[in-house]
Scaffold this motif. Structure first.
Motif, PDB file in Angstrom:
ATOM      1  N   GLY A   1      -7.329  46.090  33.544  1.00  0.00           N
ATOM      2  CA  GLY A   1      -6.726  47.266  32.786  1.00  0.00           C
ATOM      3  C   GLY A   1      -6.079  46.689  31.506  1.00  0.00           C
ATOM      4  N   VAL A   2      -6.243  47.366  30.544  1.00  0.00           N
ATOM      5  CA  VAL A   2      -5.735  47.163  29.228  1.00  0.00           C
ATOM      6  C   VAL A   2      -4.499  46.677  28.650  1.00  0.00           C
ATOM      7  CG1 VAL A   2      -5.839  47.920  26.828  1.00  0.00           C
ATOM      8  CG2 VAL A   2      -7.617  48.455  27.891  1.00  0.00           C
ATOM      9  N   GLU A   3      -3.523  47.564  29.844  1.00  0.00           N
ATOM     10  CA  GLU A   3      -2.262  47.267  29.646  1.00  0.00           C
ATOM     11  C   GLU A   3      -1.777  45.959  30.018  1.00  0.00           C
ATOM     12  OE1 GLU A   3      -3.885  49.611  31.310  1.00  0.00           O
ATOM     13  OE2 GLU A   3      -3.242  49.019  33.618  1.00  0.00           O
ATOM     14  N   ASN A   4      -2.482  45.128  30.845  1.00  0.00           N
ATOM     15  CA  ASN A   4      -2.256  44.020  31.289  1.00  0.00           C
ATOM     16  C   ASN A   4      -2.407  42.989  30.337  1.00  0.00           C
ATOM     17  OD1 ASN A   4      -1.434  44.841  33.819  1.00  0.00           O
ATOM     18  ND2 ASN A   4      -3.133  44.593  34.739  1.00  0.00           N
ATOM     19  N   PHE A   5      -3.046  43.328  29.187  1.00  0.00           N
ATOM     20  CA  PHE A   5      -3.346  42.226  28.170  1.00  0.00           C
ATOM     21  C   PHE A   5      -2.097  42.050  27.102  1.00  0.00           C
ATOM     22  CE2 PHE A   5      -7.488  42.428  29.794  1.00  0.00           C
ATOM     23  CZ  PHE A   5      -7.949  41.066  29.363  1.00  0.00           C
ATOM     24  N   LYS A   6      -1.138  42.905  26.973  1.00  0.00           N
ATOM     25  CA  LYS A   6      -0.156  43.000  26.221  1.00  0.00           C
ATOM     26  C   LYS A   6      -0.590  42.621  24.432  1.00  0.00           C
ATOM     27  CE  LYS A   6       2.992  41.727  30.030  1.00  0.00           C
ATOM     28  NZ  LYS A   6       3.678  40.623  30.867  1.00  0.00           N
ATOM     29  N   GLY A   7      -1.480  43.146  24.224  1.00  0.00           N
ATOM     30  CA  GLY A   7      -1.646  42.878  22.815  1.00  0.00           C
ATOM     31  C   GLY A   7      -2.910  41.887  22.628  1.00  0.00           C
ATOM     32  N   LYS A   8      -3.362  41.532  23.873  1.00  0.00           N
ATOM     33  CA  LYS A   8      -4.638  40.355  23.594  1.00  0.00           C
ATOM     34  C   LYS A   8      -5.842  41.039  23.940  1.00  0.00           C
ATOM     35  CE  LYS A   8      -1.674  36.407  24.772  1.00  0.00           C
ATOM     36  NZ  LYS A   8      -1.479  35.111  25.698  1.00  0.00           N
ATOM     37  N   TYR A   9      -6.869  40.992  23.247  1.00  0.00           N
ATOM     38  CA  TYR A   9      -8.340  41.647  23.133  1.00  0.00           C
ATOM     39  C   TYR A   9      -9.256  40.589  22.948  1.00  0.00           C
ATOM     40  CZ  TYR A   9      -5.732  46.071  23.601  1.00  0.00           C
ATOM     41  OH  TYR A   9      -4.704  47.162  23.896  1.00  0.00           O
ATOM     42  N   ASP A  10     -10.267  40.763  23.801  1.00  0.00           N
ATOM     43  CA  ASP A  10     -11.467  39.764  23.360  1.00  0.00           C
ATOM     44  C   ASP A  10     -12.073  40.358  21.762  1.00  0.00           C
ATOM     45  OD1 ASP A  10     -11.570  38.788  25.839  1.00  0.00           O
ATOM     46  OD2 ASP A  10     -12.491  40.644  26.562  1.00  0.00           O
TER      47      ASP A  10
ATOM     48  N   LYS B   1      -2.105  51.883  11.083  1.00  0.00           N
ATOM     49  CA  LYS B   1      -1.772  51.501   9.939  1.00  0.00           C
ATOM     50  C   LYS B   1      -1.815  49.806  10.114  1.00  0.00           C
ATOM     51  CE  LYS B   1      -1.628  55.502   8.392  1.00  0.00           C
ATOM     52  NZ  LYS B   1      -2.943  56.068   7.624  1.00  0.00           N
ATOM     53  N   ILE B   2      -2.742  48.954   9.464  1.00  0.00           N
ATOM     54  CA  ILE B   2      -2.651  47.598   9.480  1.00  0.00           C
ATOM     55  C   ILE B   2      -2.145  46.965   8.060  1.00  0.00           C
ATOM     56  CG2 ILE B   2      -4.319  45.491   9.691  1.00  0.00           C
ATOM     57  CD1 ILE B   2      -6.429  47.356  10.837  1.00  0.00           C
ATOM     58  N   ALA B   3      -1.081  46.236   8.400  1.00  0.00           N
ATOM     59  CA  ALA B   3      -0.399  45.507   7.472  1.00  0.00           C
ATOM     60  C   ALA B   3      -1.075  44.322   6.968  1.00  0.00           C
ATOM     61  CB  ALA B   3       1.148  45.307   7.909  1.00  0.00           C
ATOM     62  N   ASP B   4      -1.284  43.440   7.944  1.00  0.00           N
ATOM     63  CA  ASP B   4      -1.715  42.022   7.450  1.00  0.00           C
ATOM     64  C   ASP B   4      -2.521  41.470   8.648  1.00  0.00           C
ATOM     65  OD1 ASP B   4      -2.336  39.812   5.904  1.00  0.00           O
ATOM     66  OD2 ASP B   4      -0.147  38.893   6.515  1.00  0.00           O
ATOM     67  N   TYR B   5      -3.573  40.429   8.377  1.00  0.00           N
ATOM     68  CA  TYR B   5      -4.442  39.754   9.071  1.00  0.00           C
ATOM     69  C   TYR B   5      -4.025  38.204   8.997  1.00  0.00           C
ATOM     70  CZ  TYR B   5      -7.343  43.752   9.197  1.00  0.00           C
ATOM     71  OH  TYR B   5      -7.871  45.172   9.042  1.00  0.00           O
ATOM     72  N   GLU B   6      -3.933  37.541  10.187  1.00  0.00           N
ATOM     73  CA  GLU B   6      -3.943  36.334  10.479  1.00  0.00           C
ATOM     74  C   GLU B   6      -5.273  35.593  11.275  1.00  0.00           C
ATOM     75  OE1 GLU B   6      -1.479  32.935  12.829  1.00  0.00           O
ATOM     76  OE2 GLU B   6      -0.252  34.435  12.099  1.00  0.00           O
ATOM     77  N   LEU B   7      -6.132  35.319  10.315  1.00  0.00           N
ATOM     78  CA  LEU B   7      -7.680  35.054  10.861  1.00  0.00           C
ATOM     79  C   LEU B   7      -7.777  33.642  11.483  1.00  0.00           C
ATOM     80  CD1 LEU B   7      -9.582  36.100   7.685  1.00  0.00           C
ATOM     81  CD2 LEU B   7      -9.025  37.325   9.677  1.00  0.00           C
ATOM     82  N   SER B   8      -8.961  33.979  12.242  1.00  0.00           N
ATOM     83  CA  SER B   8      -9.080  32.780  13.167  1.00  0.00           C
ATOM     84  C   SER B   8      -9.785  31.485  12.335  1.00  0.00           C
ATOM     85  CB  SER B   8     -10.248  33.115  14.087  1.00  0.00           C
ATOM     86  OG  SER B   8     -10.672  32.116  14.935  1.00  0.00           O
ATOM     87  N   LYS B   9      -9.268  30.487  13.026  1.00  0.00           N
ATOM     88  CA  LYS B   9      -9.961  29.009  12.530  1.00  0.00           C
ATOM     89  C   LYS B   9     -10.629  28.205  13.708  1.00  0.00           C
ATOM     90  CE  LYS B   9      -5.525  28.785   9.568  1.00  0.00           C
ATOM     91  NZ  LYS B   9      -4.449  27.901   9.131  1.00  0.00           N
TER      92      LYS B   9
ATOM     93  N   VAL C   1      -3.659  40.721  14.292  1.00  0.00           N
ATOM     94  CA  VAL C   1      -3.612  41.942  13.593  1.00  0.00           C
ATOM     95  C   VAL C   1      -2.320  42.302  13.766  1.00  0.00           C
ATOM     96  CG1 VAL C   1      -4.601  44.189  13.003  1.00  0.00           C
ATOM     97  CG2 VAL C   1      -6.127  42.271  14.000  1.00  0.00           C
ATOM     98  N   LYS C   2      -1.610  42.428  12.468  1.00  0.00           N
ATOM     99  CA  LYS C   2      -0.268  42.918  12.470  1.00  0.00           C
ATOM    100  C   LYS C   2      -0.221  44.458  11.866  1.00  0.00           C
ATOM    101  CE  LYS C   2       1.156  37.876  11.498  1.00  0.00           C
ATOM    102  NZ  LYS C   2       1.906  37.215  10.686  1.00  0.00           N
ATOM    103  N   MET C   3       0.568  45.214  12.656  1.00  0.00           N
ATOM    104  CA  MET C   3       0.372  46.425  12.462  1.00  0.00           C
ATOM    105  C   MET C   3       1.770  47.000  11.593  1.00  0.00           C
ATOM    106  SD  MET C   3      -2.144  47.220  13.783  1.00  0.00           S
ATOM    107  CE  MET C   3      -2.261  48.930  13.587  1.00  0.00           C
ATOM    108  N   SER C   4       1.801  47.896  10.835  1.00  0.00           N
ATOM    109  CA  SER C   4       2.898  48.450  10.059  1.00  0.00           C
ATOM    110  C   SER C   4       4.020  48.755  10.940  1.00  0.00           C
ATOM    111  CB  SER C   4       2.428  49.578   9.259  1.00  0.00           C
ATOM    112  OG  SER C   4       1.545  49.516   8.338  1.00  0.00           O
ATOM    113  N   ASN C   5       4.145  49.176  12.017  1.00  0.00           N
ATOM    114  CA  ASN C   5       4.889  49.540  12.800  1.00  0.00           C
ATOM    115  C   ASN C   5       5.728  48.291  13.668  1.00  0.00           C
ATOM    116  OD1 ASN C   5       2.993  48.866  14.741  1.00  0.00           O
ATOM    117  ND2 ASN C   5       2.929  50.938  15.839  1.00  0.00           N
ATOM    118  N   GLY C   6       5.106  47.058  13.425  1.00  0.00           N
ATOM    119  CA  GLY C   6       5.853  45.903  14.052  1.00  0.00           C
ATOM    120  C   GLY C   6       4.719  45.419  15.170  1.00  0.00           C
ATOM    121  N   ASP C   7       3.762  46.139  15.631  1.00  0.00           N
ATOM    122  CA  ASP C   7       2.869  45.637  16.661  1.00  0.00           C
ATOM    123  C   ASP C   7       2.073  44.367  16.196  1.00  0.00           C
ATOM    124  OD1 ASP C   7       4.256  47.549  18.574  1.00  0.00           O
ATOM    125  OD2 ASP C   7       2.573  49.074  18.301  1.00  0.00           O
TER     126      ASP C   7
END
Length: 476
Positions: free
Chosen positions: A36-45, A178-186, A199-205
């Motif tokens: 279930g997506v809700e268990n990822f708490k903002g973490k996705y593949d 609304k995407i505010a900024d990216y912190e890219l993979s290294k 991925v940082k959203m404008s609403n703070g998520d």
């Protein structure tokens, strides 16, 4: 002998089990089925930044792929979730989908929704020059077991994609994102592993993922974030679109395109009485066309399709000689041409215009990042290839990613990312350059260049293998 056969058979079975185990293990490292997506708490593949037709199709393709069904996928769609209603009048924005795109949509069960609503097949195509008698034509029966293309309204195709996407359990969609900024993979030292992107959203998520895919259009923020060099220029043109009502009812399965000195004007079939207009012209003329009363606009359009433009007598003499020579050797001369339909009026409030340009990202990938659609490439609409190139990205990206995980490699392994970039650029770049060259060649009326392009068009139309090669590239 029997013992050897048994040993060999067991070895094959064990190898297959080992490969499958590696694939399952690779996927389980990323996520667990039915969590279930809700268990990822903002973490996705995988996070897909940008929806639209290409981004939503990619989410649907990834979600429906059996090998990728364990992945948790997030689609960030900037537009709100609109309710769709099929109206009697056609929309003024349409796409010409080639057979390869049809096959992709059929595999995702999207095509049946389009067929059950409305579409119009293109079985013939005629392109001709306003400055000479040169012409080229294509018939589906000469080249394909399918139609040349299918004209579908953008909104209808988007709705059909969303209908199937809503059934995919492992894809979560955020509308109005609304995407505010990216912190890219290294990439971690001495390893193919990536740290993951945020991925940082404008609403703070904040959302995190292993693989970030940019499907966010020509002004892609993902492309800018990876620092890819972007070759781009604006044409001194705008595309004027409208829904047209024809003077007479016809079978209307022919796409017409006439190259004027100011740019091509094209009629794409919608049904027996209506066609869609895509008229590429200068900024000044586009603004004038938008302001004209309906009757004057229709007169201007019929002039564009039928008017006899000034010609060079030397160009006419040379093209006439080439036509006669082709007839003598038994090749098509282009003399047998169809006449385009006349336009009676236009649908109310259907006129609009948009700027035209070229764009090419020198890189489609970076560690843990990939680009698709207009984020990677943009072309002039004269060949109707823009969205088809994007859907080609979707098809190849999905297949390569599935093969990667099945082989037991990591989601962000550079081998498949580099192969995706190479595979798509080998197809997209020649197409982009050819379309750009055609645009430049046909926006001049200098007699030597008119002669050059006219003879080239005549000879191309006469040689069937060359036409077949062009059609094969355009429909895959």
């Amino acid at each position: 002998m029997l013992l050897c056969k048994i040993i060999n058979r067991n070895f094959v079975v064990l190898s297959q089990v080992k490969t499958s185990t590696r694939a399952i293990s690779a996927v389980r490292k990323l996520s667990t089925k039915n969590d279930g997506v809700e268990n990822f708490k903002g973490k996705y593949d995988i996070i897909i930044a940008g929806g639209g037709m290409v981004g939503c199709t990619l989410a649907c393709a990834l979600g429906k792929n059996k090998v990728l069904s364990n992945l948790k996928i997030l689609l960030l769609e900037g537009s709100p979730n609109k309710k769709y209603e099929l109206k009697e009048e056609y929309s003024n924005r349409v796409v010409a989908l080639n057979p390869s795109t049809k096959a992709l949509m059929s595999s995702l069960d999207v095509w049946m929704h389009v067929e059950n609503a409305r579409l119009q097949p293109v079985r013939h195509m005629q392109v001709w020059d306003a400055c000479s008698d040169a012409i080229i034509s294509f018939n589906s029966t000469d080249f394909l077991d399918d139609d040349l293309a299918y004209i579908v309204e953008n909104d209808l195709l988007q709705h059909s994609i969303n209908t199937e996407l809503s059934k995919v359990q492992n894809v979560h969609i955020v509308y109005g994102a609304k995407i505010a900024d990216y912190e890219l993979s290294k990439t971690q030292p001495d390893s193919y592993d990536c740290t993951g992107s945020k991925v940082k959203m404008s609403n703070g998520d904040t959302y995190s993922c292993q693989l970030l895919i940019g499907a966010d259009g020509a002004n892609s923020s993902v492309r800018k974030a990876i620092g890819a060099q972007y070759l781009a220029w604006n044409y001194d043109q705008m595309g004027v679109v409208a829904t047209l009502h024809l003077a007479e009812e016809t079978e209307n399965t022919t796409a017409w395109q006439r190259f004027l000195p100011t740019g091509p004007v094209a009629l794409l079939p919608l049904d027996s009485r209506r066609s869609s207009l895509v008229w590429s012209t200068t900024h000044e003329q586009a603004k004038q066309l938008l302001k004209l009363p309906d009757e004057q606009f229709v007169d201007s359009l019929n002039d564009a399709l039928w008017k006899q433009y000034p010609r060079s007598s030397s160009v006419d003499a040379c093209t006439s000689w080439v036509s006669s020579w082709l007839q003598r050797v038994g090749l098509p001369s282009g003399a047998a041409r169809q006449l385009p339909p006349s336009v009676r009026n236009i649908a109310a409030n259907s006129r609009a215009a948009f700027p035209l340009g070229f764009g090419h990202s020198t890189r489609y990938v970076a560690p843990g990042v990939a680009l698709v659609g207009d984020a990677a490439h943009r072309v002039h609409p004269l060949a109707g290839q823009g969205v088809n190139l994007g859907f080609g990205d979707v098809k190849d990206l999905t297949e390569l990613l599935a093969n990667t995980l099945y082989s037991g490699l990591d989601l962000t392994h550079p081998t498949w990312l580099e192969r995706y970039e190479s595979l798509r650029q080998r197809h997209n770049v020649p197409t982009q350059l050819a379309i750009d060259a055609l645009h430049r060649l046909y926006t001049v009326d200098s007699p030597p260049l008119v002669l050059l392009r006219s003879i080239g068009l005549q000879i191309t139309n006469a040689i069937h293998p060359v036409k077949k090669m062009i059609m094969s590239h355009a429909t895959t």
